[in-house]
Write a protein that holds these residues in place. Sequence first.
Motif, short mmCIF file in Angstrom:
data_model
loop_
_atom_site.label_atom_id
_atom_site.label_comp_id
_atom_site.label_asym_id
_atom_site.label_seq_id
_atom_site.Cartn_x
_atom_site.Cartn_y
_atom_site.Cartn_z
N ASN A 1 0.84 -1.20 0.00
CA ASN A 1 0.00 0.00 0.00
C ASN A 1 0.87 1.25 0.00
O ASN A 1 1.88 1.32 0.71
N LYS A 2 0.50 2.21 -0.80
CA LYS A 2 1.23 3.47 -0.87
C LYS A 2 0.69 4.43 0.19
O LYS A 2 -0.51 4.70 0.27
N VAL A 3 1.60 4.95 1.03
CA VAL A 3 1.23 5.89 2.07
C VAL A 3 1.94 7.21 1.80
O VAL A 3 3.17 7.28 1.80
N GLU A 4 1.15 8.26 1.55
CA GLU A 4 1.71 9.58 1.28
C GLU A 4 1.95 10.31 2.60
O GLU A 4 1.02 10.81 3.22
N ALA A 5 3.21 10.35 3.02
CA ALA A 5 3.54 11.02 4.28
C ALA A 5 3.68 12.52 4.10
O ALA A 5 3.35 13.30 5.00
N LEU A 6 4.18 12.94 2.94
CA LEU A 6 4.33 14.36 2.62
C LEU A 6 3.71 14.62 1.25
O LEU A 6 3.91 13.82 0.32
N ARG A 7 3.02 15.75 1.12
CA ARG A 7 2.34 16.05 -0.13
C ARG A 7 2.63 17.48 -0.57
O ARG A 7 2.13 18.44 0.02
N ASP A 8 3.49 17.61 -1.54
CA ASP A 8 3.74 18.90 -2.20
C ASP A 8 4.05 20.01 -1.20
O ASP A 8 3.38 21.05 -1.15
N ILE A 9 5.09 19.79 -0.41
CA ILE A 9 5.46 20.75 0.63
C ILE A 9 6.27 21.91 0.04
O ILE A 9 7.30 21.69 -0.60
N HIS A 10 5.78 23.12 0.26
CA HIS A 10 6.53 24.33 -0.07
C HIS A 10 6.77 25.07 1.24
O HIS A 10 5.81 25.47 1.90
N LEU A 11 8.03 25.29 1.60
CA LEU A 11 8.32 25.89 2.90
C LEU A 11 9.74 26.45 2.88
O LEU A 11 10.64 25.83 2.31
N THR A 12 9.93 27.60 3.50
CA THR A 12 11.26 28.20 3.58
C THR A 12 11.57 28.56 5.03
O THR A 12 10.78 29.24 5.69
N VAL A 13 12.71 28.09 5.51
CA VAL A 13 13.22 28.44 6.83
C VAL A 13 14.39 29.38 6.62
O VAL A 13 15.41 28.98 6.05
#
Length: 358
Positions: A16-28
């Motif tokens: 089974n495919k588990v999407e843990a992260l989805r299209d993350i856009h983030l800047t630190v």
Amino acid sequence: MIEFRQVSKVFDSGGNKVEALRDIHLTVEKGDIFGVIGFSGAGKSTLIRTVNLLEYPTSGEVIVEGNLAKLSENEIRQAKKDIGMIFQHFNLLNSKTVFDNVAMPLLLSKLKKREIKERVHEILRFVGLEEKAKNYPDQLSGGQKQRVGIARALATNPSILLCDEATSALDPQTTKSILHLLKRVNEEYKITILMITHEMEVIKQICNRVAVMEDGHVIETGNVFDIFAHPKTDTTRNFVKSVVRDEVPESVYRLLKENNDESRIFKIEFFGTDSGQPIVSKTAKMYNVEINVLFGNITELQGIPFGNLIVELIGDDYEIKRAIAFIISQHIEVKEVLEDGSQHRIDRERFVGNALHG
């Protein structure tokens, strides 16, 4: 600086495919203490582990002075020396002394013994554990173990520090001391800190910016004051309520049901310098209304006060409107608490105009 560009992570769990992260856009940004908060399963642990490639993104890029995933294995090892990591359960070697635990990354870097000794003692002094250098982890408290973990993470002079639920195994008082130490790390060593947590109190105490995650997505991001003062999603509002109570108490509901025509209830919201205004006493002196404070909650964020008061205004409708118009004119937000317990935000321009002309 750390930049997540369209980052996704998919795990294969028994076919089974588990999407843990989805299209993350983030800047630190450099110098940030950036918090990522979310409930269990939101994807925050996976997110932080992509920074030092403990997890490789399935797609997208994580940029830390370049894309680590495009480097050779030897280059990755060198780059990781610039990224320290602190773990929830300390990850110390019980068979090694405090000194040896802190020295481990320096030994792997093949520094000279004299340099290792000087650096370890310097860092142990900084975290307040120099006298514990010969002790073993089993002889330390939880807070002391986490200080060793911080010292070990700082040993190689990183520019980035990753904190994976670094305080969730600690009691509140110890948590406060560890957060104070991390603040010193940020300020004195100029280290950018990315931390994940499920505790909004941690975000409140130390972070300048925050992202809220849910189901693998970043659903809200911004500076901490704005997120606390104006949460946009239900998840964020729930986290904020764990620190700042803004619900109407049951006693107020009862009062609403017993209300007469000459009494209305409002919530006055204070942000920043407005919190220091004696607005209630001013209003009572200027207008023919009685003001009964039913509930109040004022706190501080990054040294800036904010909170709310729930007040009952007693008087004729005209005077109540004039009193509320005055409060709003002081750039303070006001909501009317209705009989069903709902809160109606009062539009500043329309209400003040009507009150002044009515």
